[in-house]
Enzyme design. Structure first.
Site, mmCIF file in Angstrom:
data_model
loop_
_atom_site.group_PDB
_atom_site.id
_atom_site.type_symbol
_atom_site.label_atom_id
_atom_site.label_comp_id
_atom_site.label_asym_id
_atom_site.label_seq_id
_atom_site.Cartn_x
_atom_site.Cartn_y
_atom_site.Cartn_z
ATOM 1 N N ASP A 8 34.351 11.651 -25.353
ATOM 2 C CA ASP A 8 35.390 10.764 -25.330
ATOM 3 C C ASP A 8 36.059 11.241 -24.334
ATOM 4 O O ASP A 8 36.928 12.306 -24.644
ATOM 5 C CB ASP A 8 36.048 10.500 -26.601
ATOM 6 C CG ASP A 8 36.718 9.374 -26.787
ATOM 7 O OD1 ASP A 8 37.454 8.988 -25.979
ATOM 8 O OD2 ASP A 8 36.982 8.756 -28.175
ATOM 9 N N ASP A 106 34.719 5.223 -21.176
ATOM 10 C CA ASP A 106 35.157 6.462 -21.207
ATOM 11 C C ASP A 106 34.485 7.230 -22.375
ATOM 12 O O ASP A 106 34.668 8.168 -23.019
ATOM 13 C CB ASP A 106 36.607 6.670 -21.412
ATOM 14 C CG ASP A 106 37.324 6.011 -22.409
ATOM 15 O OD1 ASP A 106 36.353 4.830 -23.092
ATOM 16 O OD2 ASP A 106 38.140 6.127 -23.076
ATOM 17 N N GLU A 107 33.299 6.509 -22.848
ATOM 18 C CA GLU A 107 32.553 7.133 -24.119
ATOM 19 C C GLU A 107 31.220 7.194 -23.734
ATOM 20 O O GLU A 107 30.627 6.122 -23.309
ATOM 21 C CB GLU A 107 33.004 6.305 -25.316
ATOM 22 C CG GLU A 107 34.458 6.175 -25.790
ATOM 23 C CD GLU A 107 34.412 5.594 -27.096
ATOM 24 O OE1 GLU A 107 33.665 5.589 -27.709
ATOM 25 O OE2 GLU A 107 35.821 5.118 -27.289
#
Length: 357
Positions: A8, A106-107
Site C-alpha cells: 500500500d 497504489d495497492e
DNA sequence: TCTGGGGTCCTAGGACCC
DNA sequence: TCTGGGGTCCTAGGACCC
C-alpha cells in the site's frame, strides 16, 4: 507456509506530486479537482499527512479543506502522472518471483508460498523506493483481509504482520467498520443489532443477521470478523467490465438540448475509447443528478447486440435519456458503457435458440 | 463538510417462458 | 379455468472501495 502480502503506497497521489515539487515535502498538500479551492463542486482526492493533521480528508470539498488548512498548497489531479508512477511500482513488484495481483493505482497483493515474508517485504519496499522514490507500507497476513489490515498498521513506511493468532488481540475491540467491506450502512444496521465491535460480530449468532442481510452477507460478516479472508492470488490482467465518464457542471444545466448533446458525446467518446482496446459495448447507462442532489441511473441493453459503433451507442444513450423527465436543473451527467467480456459470445446472431418442448 | 470520478458486485422485483 | 412452480433475463438500486 502461505503468506499474503499487501503493498500500500503511502499518500500515493500526494507523494507523486511531491516528487515533481520537492519543495513541497513536509508541507500540507491537497490534491483534487483543478486545484482551485475557490471553485465549488470539487473535492479532495488526496491530502498529505501534514494536511490531514488539520482535519483535511479525502472526499471533502476543496473549499472546506482550504478553510481547515489555510496554508495548504492545492494542486490539480493529474491521472497520467499517477498512471505512470503506478506502472513503475507494479513492474518493480512483478520483478520478484511471486504472483502479483494489482488492486488499483497504489495497492497490490502478492506472495504465496514464501519462507520469510518479512524478508520479502523488506526487499520489495526497498526496491520500490529505489525505483520510484516512493514510500510503501506492507502488510503480511494469512489471507488478503489480514494483509490489507496489517498494511494499515504498518503505515507509514513500515511492515506489519497479522495472523489468526494475533487477530483477536488487534481487532476485537475495533469498530466493525475497520473490516474491509463494512461501510457506514452496514455498520449502522449492525449497530441496531447491538453489534458494534469486530469481537461482537465474530461472536454473534448468524441467525440474528439473516433477517437484516442476505444469505451471502450473513455468511461473510462473522467470518470476516474472525479474520477469515480470500487466499487466492490472481495474476490475470484486469479486464474492465465497464467504463464510465461523468461530469459535474460548475453551474447546473437547464437546457434539455444541451443535456442531450452532452450525453451523446459522452457515449460516443467512451465507445471510441473502448473500441481502441478491442472491446464491444453491450449496455449503456445514463446517470443524471438533479439539483440539489438527487441522483438517478437508467440503463438499457443494446437491442442490436454488442457493438463497436459510437453512433449506435450514442443513439441508445439518448433513448435511455428519454426515461428521465428533464424538468429540473441538471448538476451532473454521466454515461457508463458495459463491455462484452473477451472470449464470450453475446448470443446475438447465434443460431436459432428456437427450443421449446 | 452543499457533497468528484471511476469502478465492482449483490439483490430484488417484474416480465416472460415453459 | 382465478391459479403452481420453476427458471432466466432485464433493469433499478444499494453498498462499498480507491
Amino acid at each position: 507456509m502461505r503468506w499474503l502480502l499487501h503493498l500500500d503506497m503511502d499518500q500515493f497521489i500526494v507523494a507523486v506530486e511531491v516528487l515533481r515539487r520537492p519543495d513541497l515535502a513536509g508541507k500540507p498538500v491537497v490534491v483534487g479537482g483543478d486545484g482551485d479551492p475557490s471553485r465549488p463542486r470539487q473535492v479532495v482526492a488526496s491530502a498529505s499527512y501534514e494536511a490531514r493533521a488539520f482535519g483535511v480528508r479525502s472526499g471533502m470539498p476543496l473549499r472546506t479543506a482550504a478553510r481547515r488548512c489555510r496554508d495548504a498548497v492545492f494542486l490539480a489531479t493529474d491521472h497520467a502522472a499517477y498512471d505512470a508512477a503506478s506502472a513503475t511500482v507494479m513492474d518493480t513488484l512483478r520483478s520478484f518471483d511471486v504472483p502479483v495481483e494489482v488492486w488499483g493505482w497504489d495497492e497490490a497483493y502478492f506472495g504465496g508460498d514464501v519462507a520469510d515474508p518479512f524478508r520479502l517485504a523488506r526487499e520489495v519496499r526497498a526496491a520500490v523506493l529505489a525505483a520510484t522514490d516512493l514510500s510503501a507500507s506492507i502488510g503480511i497476513g494469512e489471507n488478503k483481509l489480514q494483509a490489507k489490515i496489517a498494511a494499515q498498521y504498518a503505515k507509514p513506511g513500515g511492515i506489519f504482520q497479522i495472523t489468526f493468532g494475533s487477530w483477536p488481540g488487534l481487532m476485537s475491540e475495533r469498530p466493525v467498520s475497520a473490516l474491509w467491506g463494512v461501510g457506514p450502512k452496514t455498520a449502522k444496521k449492525l449497530d441496531a443489532l447491538s453489534l458494534r465491535t469486530v469481537g461482537d460480530l465474530a461472536a454473534c449468532d448468524p441467525a440474528v443477521l439473516l433477517p437484516v442481510f442476505g444469505p451471502r452477507m450473513t455468511a461473510w460478516l462473522p467470518a470476516a470478523a474472525a479474520g477469515h479472508g480470500d487466499v487466492s492470488l490472481s495474476t490475470e490482467p484486469w479486464v474492465a467490465r465497464s467504463k464510465s465518464r461523468e461530469t459535474t457542471f460548475p453551474t447546473d444545466l437547464t437546457d434539455p438540448s444541451l443535456v442531450a448533446s452532452h450525453v451523446a458525446e459522452l457515449a460516443a467518446g467512451l465507445t471510441s475509447e473502448v473500441v481502441l482496446d478491442g472491446r464491444l459495448v453491450t449496455h449503456v447507462a445514463v446517470k443524471v443528478r438533479f439539483a440539489p442532489f438527487f441522483t438517478y441511473l437508467r440503463s438499457m441493453k443494446l437491442r442490436e447486440g454488442a457493438t463497436a459503433d459510437p453512433s449506435v451507442v450514442s443513439a441508445a444513450a439518448l433513448l435511455v435519456l428519454e426515461k428521465f423527465a428533464l424538468d429540473r436543473p441538471v448538476r451532473l451527467l454521466g454515461v457508463r458503457v458495459d463491455l462484452l467480456l473477451p472470449g464470450v459470445g453475446d448470443g446475438e446472431g447465434a443460431v436459432g435458440a428456437t427450443g421449446g418442448d
